[in-house]
Design a protein around this motif. Structure first.
Motif, PDB file in Angstrom:
ATOM      1  N   GLY A   1      49.268  -7.015  27.067  1.00  0.00           N
ATOM      2  CA  GLY A   1      48.404  -6.702  25.928  1.00  0.00           C
ATOM      3  C   GLY A   1      48.754  -7.438  24.644  1.00  0.00           C
ATOM      4  N   CYS A   2      49.630  -8.409  24.709  1.00  0.00           N
ATOM      5  CA  CYS A   2      50.009  -9.161  23.516  1.00  0.00           C
ATOM      6  C   CYS A   2      48.929 -10.180  23.162  1.00  0.00           C
ATOM      7  CB  CYS A   2      51.338  -9.877  23.741  1.00  0.00           C
ATOM      8  SG  CYS A   2      52.712  -8.748  24.045  1.00  0.00           S
ATOM      9  N   ARG A   3      48.724 -10.369  21.871  1.00  0.00           N
ATOM     10  CA  ARG A   3      47.753 -11.352  21.394  1.00  0.00           C
ATOM     11  C   ARG A   3      48.414 -12.554  20.737  1.00  0.00           C
ATOM     12  NH1 ARG A   3      43.954  -7.748  17.876  1.00  0.00           N
ATOM     13  NH2 ARG A   3      46.012  -7.104  17.249  1.00  0.00           N
ATOM     14  N   THR A   4      49.729 -12.455  20.498  1.00  0.00           N
ATOM     15  CA  THR A   4      50.488 -13.531  19.876  1.00  0.00           C
ATOM     16  C   THR A   4      51.790 -13.719  20.629  1.00  0.00           C
ATOM     17  OG1 THR A   4      49.593 -12.963  17.694  1.00  0.00           O
ATOM     18  CG2 THR A   4      51.605 -14.282  17.720  1.00  0.00           C
ATOM     19  N   ALA A   5      52.203 -14.974  20.787  1.00  0.00           N
ATOM     20  CA  ALA A   5      53.517 -15.287  21.363  1.00  0.00           C
ATOM     21  C   ALA A   5      54.398 -15.791  20.238  1.00  0.00           C
ATOM     22  CB  ALA A   5      53.396 -16.333  22.456  1.00  0.00           C
ATOM     23  N   ARG A   6      55.630 -15.335  20.222  1.00  0.00           N
ATOM     24  CA  ARG A   6      56.600 -15.742  19.197  1.00  0.00           C
ATOM     25  C   ARG A   6      57.875 -16.188  19.900  1.00  0.00           C
ATOM     26  NH1 ARG A   6      57.600 -11.082  15.574  1.00  0.00           N
ATOM     27  NH2 ARG A   6      55.720 -11.818  14.548  1.00  0.00           N
ATOM     28  N   LEU A   7      58.493 -17.211  19.369  1.00  0.00           N
ATOM     29  CA  LEU A   7      59.802 -17.648  19.862  1.00  0.00           C
ATOM     30  C   LEU A   7      60.585 -18.205  18.689  1.00  0.00           C
ATOM     31  CD1 LEU A   7      59.415 -20.960  19.900  1.00  0.00           C
ATOM     32  CD2 LEU A   7      58.357 -20.489  22.091  1.00  0.00           C
ATOM     33  N   SER A   8      61.861 -18.400  18.897  1.00  0.00           N
ATOM     34  CA  SER A   8      62.673 -19.052  17.874  1.00  0.00           C
ATOM     35  C   SER A   8      63.439 -20.184  18.535  1.00  0.00           C
ATOM     36  CB  SER A   8      63.621 -18.059  17.192  1.00  0.00           C
ATOM     37  OG  SER A   8      64.497 -17.472  18.117  1.00  0.00           O
ATOM     38  N   VAL A   9      63.677 -21.218  17.764  1.00  0.00           N
ATOM     39  CA  VAL A   9      64.350 -22.412  18.272  1.00  0.00           C
ATOM     40  C   VAL A   9      65.394 -22.846  17.250  1.00  0.00           C
ATOM     41  CG1 VAL A   9      62.500 -23.895  17.361  1.00  0.00           C
ATOM     42  CG2 VAL A   9      64.010 -24.757  19.149  1.00  0.00           C
ATOM     43  N   GLU A  10      66.561 -23.212  17.750  1.00  0.00           N
ATOM     44  CA  GLU A  10      67.627 -23.634  16.846  1.00  0.00           C
ATOM     45  C   GLU A  10      67.171 -24.823  16.012  1.00  0.00           C
ATOM     46  OE1 GLU A  10      71.777 -23.504  18.436  1.00  0.00           O
ATOM     47  OE2 GLU A  10      70.692 -23.037  20.295  1.00  0.00           O
ATOM     48  N   HIS A  11      67.584 -24.835  14.754  1.00  0.00           N
ATOM     49  CA  HIS A  11      67.144 -25.879  13.833  1.00  0.00           C
ATOM     50  C   HIS A  11      67.573 -27.271  14.277  1.00  0.00           C
ATOM     51  CE1 HIS A  11      71.274 -25.311  12.512  1.00  0.00           C
ATOM     52  NE2 HIS A  11      71.184 -26.463  11.891  1.00  0.00           N
ATOM     53  N   ASP A  12      68.632 -27.355  15.076  1.00  0.00           N
ATOM     54  CA  ASP A  12      69.131 -28.664  15.512  1.00  0.00           C
ATOM     55  C   ASP A  12      68.718 -28.994  16.954  1.00  0.00           C
ATOM     56  OD1 ASP A  12      70.745 -26.822  16.749  1.00  0.00           O
ATOM     57  OD2 ASP A  12      72.637 -27.752  16.175  1.00  0.00           O
ATOM     58  N   ASN A  13      67.562 -28.463  17.392  1.00  0.00           N
ATOM     59  CA  ASN A  13      67.037 -28.751  18.724  1.00  0.00           C
ATOM     60  C   ASN A  13      65.632 -29.352  18.590  1.00  0.00           C
ATOM     61  OD1 ASN A  13      66.297 -28.836  21.401  1.00  0.00           O
ATOM     62  ND2 ASN A  13      66.944 -26.753  21.859  1.00  0.00           N
ATOM     63  N   PRO A  14      65.553 -30.614  18.133  1.00  0.00           N
ATOM     64  CA  PRO A  14      64.230 -31.201  17.881  1.00  0.00           C
ATOM     65  C   PRO A  14      63.387 -31.395  19.138  1.00  0.00           C
ATOM     66  CG  PRO A  14      65.956 -32.857  17.619  1.00  0.00           C
ATOM     67  CD  PRO A  14      66.640 -31.525  17.789  1.00  0.00           C
ATOM     68  N   ARG A  15      64.007 -31.604  20.300  1.00  0.00           N
ATOM     69  CA  ARG A  15      63.216 -31.757  21.538  1.00  0.00           C
ATOM     70  C   ARG A  15      62.454 -30.480  21.855  1.00  0.00           C
ATOM     71  NH1 ARG A  15      66.332 -33.818  26.565  1.00  0.00           N
ATOM     72  NH2 ARG A  15      64.234 -33.799  27.403  1.00  0.00           N
ATOM     73  N   ALA A  16      63.125 -29.341  21.747  1.00  0.00           N
ATOM     74  CA  ALA A  16      62.447 -28.065  22.010  1.00  0.00           C
ATOM     75  C   ALA A  16      61.376 -27.811  20.955  1.00  0.00           C
ATOM     76  CB  ALA A  16      63.455 -26.928  22.046  1.00  0.00           C
ATOM     77  N   GLN A  17      61.688 -28.092  19.694  1.00  0.00           N
ATOM     78  CA  GLN A  17      60.691 -27.895  18.643  1.00  0.00           C
ATOM     79  C   GLN A  17      59.448 -28.736  18.924  1.00  0.00           C
ATOM     80  OE1 GLN A  17      62.154 -28.263  14.625  1.00  0.00           O
ATOM     81  NE2 GLN A  17      63.996 -27.085  15.096  1.00  0.00           N
TER      82      GLN A  17
END
Length: 155
Positions: A102-118
């Motif tokens: 039932g979620c309408r938004t997905a949220r995640l966090s990524v380390e500031h020094d991980n530009p590939r994941a960002q």
């Protein structure tokens, strides 16, 4: 593309011994604790496996924080198989689970020094919404602390 051969399923206790690639022994022990939350229905933990049953991806979704937001976390793809579409497929599978809850938004966090994941998350439509200080236990009884960018996208 190798991602086409990866299937995603719920993590089982027998899988824990095959997750050493995803982090330290402390990390795998943490995954084992989180597996209890999965069995309680609080979160979902998925693994991706190749046809030969080799585990190559790990991720979780927590739809219980806010009724309309699914938090994706613990996202990892085997280092030797990154940039082959597996991460995108894993995130899609986690988003499917969030939608089903039932979620309408997905949220995640990524380390500031991980530009590939960002860059991956941006390609998938995630946009930065802020930053947060996060921490987790690491080997030797220490705590790792880092700044993470919070990113979201509508489902």
């Amino acid at each position: 593309m190798i991602a086409d051969g990866v299937t995603f399923r719920d993590l089982e206790p027998a899988d824990l011994s095959d997750l050493e690639w995803s982090g330290s022994a402390t990390h795998v022990a943490h995954v084992a604790v989180e597996l209890g939350r999965a069995y309680a229905g609080e979160i979902e933990i998925l693994i991706g496996e190749l046809p030969n049953r080799r585990l190559v991806a790990l991720g979780a979704v927590d739809p219980t924080g806010r009724a309309d937001v699914g938090v994706l976390w613990m996202i990892a793809v085997h280092e030797t198989l990154q940039s082959l579409g597996i991460g995108s497929a894993l995130i899609a599978a986690l988003e499917d689970r969030a939608r089903a809850a039932g979620c309408r938004t997905a949220r995640l966090s990524v380390e500031h020094d991980n530009p590939r994941a960002q860059a991956l998350y941006r390609r998938l439509g995630y946009v930065p919404t802020g930053s947060v200080l996060e921490s987790w236990p690491v080997t030797g009884g220490r705590t790792y602390v880092t700044v993470c960018t919070v990113m979201e996208r509508p489902l």
